[in-house]
Each structure stands twice: as structure tokens, then as C-alpha cells.
Design a protein around this motif. Structure first.
Motif, mmCIF file in Angstrom:
data_model
loop_
_atom_site.group_PDB
_atom_site.id
_atom_site.type_symbol
_atom_site.label_atom_id
_atom_site.label_comp_id
_atom_site.label_asym_id
_atom_site.label_seq_id
_atom_site.Cartn_x
_atom_site.Cartn_y
_atom_site.Cartn_z
ATOM 1 N N SER A 24 0.818 -1.219 0.000
ATOM 2 C CA SER A 24 0.000 0.000 0.000
ATOM 3 C C SER A 24 0.850 1.267 0.000
ATOM 4 O O SER A 24 0.438 2.284 -0.567
ATOM 5 N N HIS A 25 2.014 1.220 0.626
ATOM 6 C CA HIS A 25 2.877 2.405 0.621
ATOM 7 C C HIS A 25 3.284 2.775 -0.802
ATOM 8 O O HIS A 25 3.163 3.931 -1.211
ATOM 9 N N LYS A 27 1.828 1.885 -3.572
ATOM 10 C CA LYS A 27 0.621 2.267 -4.322
ATOM 11 C C LYS A 27 0.147 3.673 -3.976
ATOM 12 O O LYS A 27 -0.538 4.306 -4.775
ATOM 13 N N SER A 28 0.531 4.194 -2.807
ATOM 14 C CA SER A 28 0.147 5.567 -2.455
ATOM 15 C C SER A 28 1.016 6.587 -3.202
ATOM 16 O O SER A 28 0.639 7.743 -3.331
ATOM 17 N N ILE A 29 2.167 6.141 -3.696
ATOM 18 C CA ILE A 29 3.089 7.010 -4.428
ATOM 19 C C ILE A 29 2.915 6.842 -5.932
ATOM 20 O O ILE A 29 2.828 7.818 -6.675
ATOM 21 N N ARG A 31 0.563 5.899 -8.602
ATOM 22 C CA ARG A 31 -0.874 5.751 -8.789
ATOM 23 C C ARG A 31 -1.196 5.661 -10.280
ATOM 24 O O ARG A 31 -0.858 6.571 -11.045
ATOM 25 N N TYR A 165 7.606 5.274 -12.414
ATOM 26 C CA TYR A 165 7.039 6.432 -11.747
ATOM 27 C C TYR A 165 7.453 7.712 -12.460
ATOM 28 O O TYR A 165 8.595 7.859 -12.898
#
Length: 179
Positions: A24-25, A27-29, A31, A165
């Protein structure tokens, strides 16, 4: 661009499944649709030589990182090093590898996988090696008869995980087009 439609599709599947399986960490960055690059965009920003940070592991399990020229060809990173280099010894014993291509805070492409030697010493070369060798000779304006190309060991990274990213994918690609 060297990638076929099938290679682009495989790269996209890898990017999608890697992000989906991430914590989740991350995926929070990174997106989808906001801070990711798709396969075609990755290929565009990785055109030519990219300076990679390559991570290998010593026999004691200690991580080591070094720089290498990276070339994204057919959806896979190609890297080379002297056959006597520490990273060559590490990869011969433990082919697990990580590679990162970053441009400041604007771009990060992170890859984990296995290094496959394209021109191993004493055995036959990978079938893709002659075309990759020709690409490298041409890219570096080299002499195809120079023993350098075979004195070094060249690897293809077969990725098991890759994410891409960008803080501003549209701006990054616009900037790429103007170069």
C-alpha cells in the motif's frame, strides 16, 4: 523503438501486475493514470543509453551497488561489465539483480529480476547477442572488430517486477520530445 507489439504488451502486463502486487505504501506514491508510465511511455523515455544503478549480492549476502550503462531493448534492460568486475562474479554465482533508472524526482524505473549472460565465456552466445552487439557497436560508434565487445560480459535482465514512476508523466514526455 525496438519493441514489437507483443513485447510492448508483455512489458505492460509486467508493469500492471508489478504495481497490483505491490504494498500500500508504494501504491500511495505510484498511482495508475496519475504517476505511472505505460509500456510505450517507458520505451520512449528509455531511448538510447540510460545510466542505471545496478544492485548485486556478495557471497555473504551483502548488497553491492554500482553504475552501468543500460539500454532498454525489446522491453528488457541490457547491461555490460568487464568479466573480472565484482558484479560479474556476483552475477555468475547469484544472478538476482535490481536496476534503477532515475532522473531526479521526475522519473524512476525500478526493476528486479535475473541477469542472463548474452555472451558467456566458453559457451555459445544467446541467439539475440549478434543483433544486440550490432546495436551496441553502432550506439557507441565502435569498431565491430574491437575485442572489447567480447572481452566484456553483457547481460539481459529478465524482469520479474518493474514499476515506472513519474511525478508529471505528460510534462516528462513533452520534455522528452523536445530533446
Amino acid at each position: 523503438m525496438f519493441e514489437t507489439p507483443d513485447e510492448l504488451h508483455s512489458l505492460q502486463v509486467l508493469l500492471d501486475t508489478s504495481l497490483a502486487d505491490s504494498n500500500s505504501h508504494l501504491k500511495s506514491i505510484i498511482r495508475p493514470g496519475k504517476t505511472t508510465l505505460d509500456a510505450e511511455q517507458v520505451v520512449r523515455v528509455c531511448h538510447g543509453m540510460c545510466t542505471l544503478a545496478i544492485a548485486t549480492v556478495t557471497r555473504r549476502g551483502e548488497p553491492r551497488i554500482s553504475g552501468a550503462d543500460g539500454h532498454l531493448l525489446h522491453g528488457r534492460w541490457i547491461v555490460g561489465t568487464d568479466r573480472q568486475a565484482a558484479k560479474a562474479r556476483h552475477l555468475a554465482a547469484r544472478p538476482g539483480i535490481s536496476a534503477t533508472f532515475m532522473r531526479g524526482e521526475q522519473l524512476g524505473i525500478f526493476t528486479h529480476g535475473h541477469a542472463v549472460p548474452l555472451n558467456p565465456e566458453g559457451t555459445s552466445s544467446d541467439p539475440a547477442w549478434p543483433a544486440i552487439r550490432d546495436y551496441l557497436v553502432n550506439h557507441y560508434d565502435g569498431d565491430s572488430d574491437d575485442p572489447f565487445w567480447d572481452e566484456n560480459v553483457w547481460y539481459r535482465i529478465d524482469p520479474s517486477w518493474m514499476v515506472a514512476y513519474s511525478a508529471d508523466p505528460v510534462g516528462l514526455l513533452d520534455q522528452q520530445s523536445s530533446v
